[in-house]
Design a protein around this motif. Structure first.
Motif, PDB file in Angstrom:
ATOM      1  N   LEU A   1       0.844  -1.191   0.000  1.00 54.99           N
ATOM      2  CA  LEU A   1       0.000   0.000   0.000  1.00 54.99           C
ATOM      3  C   LEU A   1       0.878   1.239   0.000  1.00 54.99           C
ATOM      4  O   LEU A   1       1.964   1.245   0.588  1.00 54.99           O
ATOM      5  N   VAL A   2       0.393   2.286  -0.661  1.00 52.54           N
ATOM      6  CA  VAL A   2       1.050   3.587  -0.619  1.00 52.54           C
ATOM      7  C   VAL A   2       0.399   4.393   0.496  1.00 52.54           C
ATOM      8  O   VAL A   2      -0.838   4.498   0.562  1.00 52.54           O
ATOM      9  N   LEU A   3       1.216   4.948   1.371  1.00 53.28           N
ATOM     10  CA  LEU A   3       0.718   5.751   2.484  1.00 53.28           C
ATOM     11  C   LEU A   3       0.730   7.222   2.096  1.00 53.28           C
ATOM     12  O   LEU A   3       1.761   7.759   1.696  1.00 53.28           O
ATOM     13  N   ASN A   4      -0.428   7.859   2.236  1.00 51.17           N
ATOM     14  CA  ASN A   4      -0.557   9.294   1.937  1.00 51.17           C
ATOM     15  C   ASN A   4      -1.256   9.938   3.126  1.00 51.17           C
ATOM     16  O   ASN A   4      -2.485   9.904   3.219  1.00 51.17           O
ATOM     17  N   GLY A   5      -0.470  10.496   4.051  1.00 48.98           N
ATOM     18  CA  GLY A   5      -1.051  11.015   5.280  1.00 48.98           C
ATOM     19  C   GLY A   5      -1.550   9.852   6.122  1.00 48.98           C
ATOM     20  O   GLY A   5      -0.791   8.993   6.528  1.00 48.98           O
ATOM     21  N   THR A   6      -2.857   9.831   6.352  1.00 51.92           N
ATOM     22  CA  THR A   6      -3.460   8.712   7.080  1.00 51.92           C
ATOM     23  C   THR A   6      -4.183   7.755   6.144  1.00 51.92           C
ATOM     24  O   THR A   6      -4.713   6.736   6.590  1.00 51.92           O
ATOM     25  N   ASP A   7      -4.216   8.077   4.848  1.00 49.69           N
ATOM     26  CA  ASP A   7      -4.901   7.236   3.868  1.00 49.69           C
ATOM     27  C   ASP A   7      -3.921   6.280   3.207  1.00 49.69           C
ATOM     28  O   ASP A   7      -2.738   6.583   3.040  1.00 49.69           O
ATOM     29  N   THR A   8      -4.419   5.111   2.808  1.00 49.77           N
ATOM     30  CA  THR A   8      -3.602   4.142   2.094  1.00 49.77           C
ATOM     31  C   THR A   8      -4.306   3.718   0.817  1.00 49.77           C
ATOM     32  O   THR A   8      -5.535   3.763   0.718  1.00 49.77           O
ATOM     33  N   ARG A   9      -3.497   3.289  -0.154  1.00 49.39           N
ATOM     34  CA  ARG A   9      -4.029   2.822  -1.435  1.00 49.39           C
ATOM     35  C   ARG A   9      -3.296   1.555  -1.843  1.00 49.39           C
ATOM     36  O   ARG A   9      -2.068   1.526  -1.854  1.00 49.39           O
ATOM     37  N   LEU A  10      -4.052   0.501  -2.154  1.00 49.50           N
ATOM     38  CA  LEU A  10      -3.456  -0.767  -2.567  1.00 49.50           C
ATOM     39  C   LEU A  10      -2.862  -0.629  -3.962  1.00 49.50           C
ATOM     40  O   LEU A  10      -3.529  -0.185  -4.897  1.00 49.50           O
ATOM     41  N   VAL A  11      -1.583  -1.021  -4.111  1.00 51.99           N
ATOM     42  CA  VAL A  11      -0.929  -0.926  -5.420  1.00 51.99           C
ATOM     43  C   VAL A  11      -0.365  -2.259  -5.899  1.00 51.99           C
ATOM     44  O   VAL A  11      -0.069  -2.429  -7.079  1.00 51.99           O
ATOM     45  N   ASP A  12      -0.207  -3.218  -4.986  1.00 54.92           N
ATOM     46  CA  ASP A  12       0.399  -4.489  -5.391  1.00 54.92           C
ATOM     47  C   ASP A  12       0.117  -5.539  -4.328  1.00 54.92           C
ATOM     48  O   ASP A  12      -0.265  -5.223  -3.198  1.00 54.92           O
ATOM     49  N   GLY A  13       0.311  -6.812  -4.707  1.00 49.49           N
ATOM     50  CA  GLY A  13       0.139  -7.889  -3.749  1.00 49.49           C
ATOM     51  C   GLY A  13       0.355  -9.223  -4.416  1.00 49.49           C
ATOM     52  O   GLY A  13       0.295  -9.342  -5.646  1.00 49.49           O
ATOM     53  N   SER A  14       0.617 -10.237  -3.599  1.00 50.23           N
ATOM     54  CA  SER A  14       0.883 -11.558  -4.162  1.00 50.23           C
ATOM     55  C   SER A  14      -0.333 -12.144  -4.857  1.00 50.23           C
ATOM     56  O   SER A  14      -0.200 -12.961  -5.767  1.00 50.23           O
TER      57      SER A  14
END
Length: 293
Positions: free
Chosen positions: A190-203
């Motif tokens: 996940l990319v952390l932006n402040g307190t928000d996160t966004r899923l970008v990759d995973g197995s």
């Protein structure tokens, strides 16, 4: 033992005993206030490679007797009650009065300490301590007792902190993973932006509904711990953050940009420049063994 008693035993009278406070899990700041007693640090330097570049670190070669440094007594966090320690050979000098000196030469660091008015605050890093704390099988109660622990280290100044959290651990773990072990893991990025996160990759993440090439449809990832810097199999932060991990353990790694993709980012994976990343990792097996032991 205490610093005053140690000083008296050494035949040194300290009006101002050095004061210490913990910073990161592997860092401590010691303030030396007495202008009439030498600090007593014999320093040296070693060459390292950091981020693909050559650099230097100044370290403590010896703590001289009958000095302020010899009287420093610290309480071991996470250790047995009453366990104490002091400044030791091998400790890295990180900062002097707030000025970061990582990458500096030993003469520059010596001169800064000598020229600094008293009191002078010196930040040290114990390079062994981070790995010791990551060994989930160590200590009373093993991994389960240390579930929820957080271990931190400053990578590049106070704004670049690498954090390892033990989210959950099995009841049984007598052997933590070491360099050279084959790990099988499941993960999300996940990319952390402040307190928000966004899923970008995973197995288990697919691209356009299709599996990621090279994985053969497997949602698990295999890699050799301690070799990512040479093979590029997985992010380099995994080599550091998964040492001592147990079979069946979950860890959360918060990785600053200087340990991730830096100012370049990784556009094809949706990772912007200077991004902090979060890896949620579950260890399925170690050396093809999936039963906790």
């Amino acid at each position: 033992p205490n610093a005053a008693a140690a000083a008296a035993a050494a035949g040194v009278v300290l009006d101002d005993v050095p004061k210490a406070r913990a910073l990161q899990s592997d860092e401590v700041e010691v303030t030396f206030a007495n202008p009439d007693v030498r600090i007593g640090l014999e320093l040296d330097e070693r060459e390292i490679f950091y981020g693909g570049r050559r650099s230097t670190r100044v370290f403590v070669r010896q703590v001289l007797p009958a000095s302020q440094a010899a009287q420093v007594v610290l309480q071991r966090e996470g250790g047995e009650s009453g366990e104490t320690y002091g400044i030791a050979p091998g400790w890295i000098v990180v900062a002097i009065n707030g000025q970061n000196v990582e990458g500096g030469r030993v003469k520059e660091v010596r001169d800064l300490i000598r020229a600094a008015p008293r009191p002078v605050a010196i930040v040290f890093r114990d390079p062994r301590r981070f790995n010791e704390l990551l060994d989930a099988s160590a200590g009373p109660g093993g991994a389960e007792a240390r579930q929820g622990d957080t271990v931190t280290t400053a990578v590049k100044g106070d704004d670049q902190v690498f954090k390892v959290e033990r989210v959950s651990a099995p009841d049984l773990c007598t052997e933590g993973a070491v360099d050279g072990d084959l790990l099988e893991v499941q993960y999300t990025t996940l990319v952390l932006n402040g307190t928000d996160t966004r899923l970008v990759d995973g197995s288990a993440v697919t691209v356009g509904g299709r599996g990621i090439p090279g994985r053969g449809g497997d949602s698990n990832v295999y890699f050799v711990l301690g070799q990512s810097s040479t093979t590029g199999q997985v992010p380099a932060a995994w080599d550091v953050g998964l040492r001592g991990v147990c079979i069946g353990e979950r860890r959360k790694l918060t990785v600053p940009s200087s340990m991730a993709y830096g100012p370049a980012g990784l556009k094809r994976r949706g990772i912007p420049k200077d991004a902090t990343l979060i890896y949620n990792i579950y260890v399925v097996s170690v050396n093809a063994i999936s039963t906790p032991r």
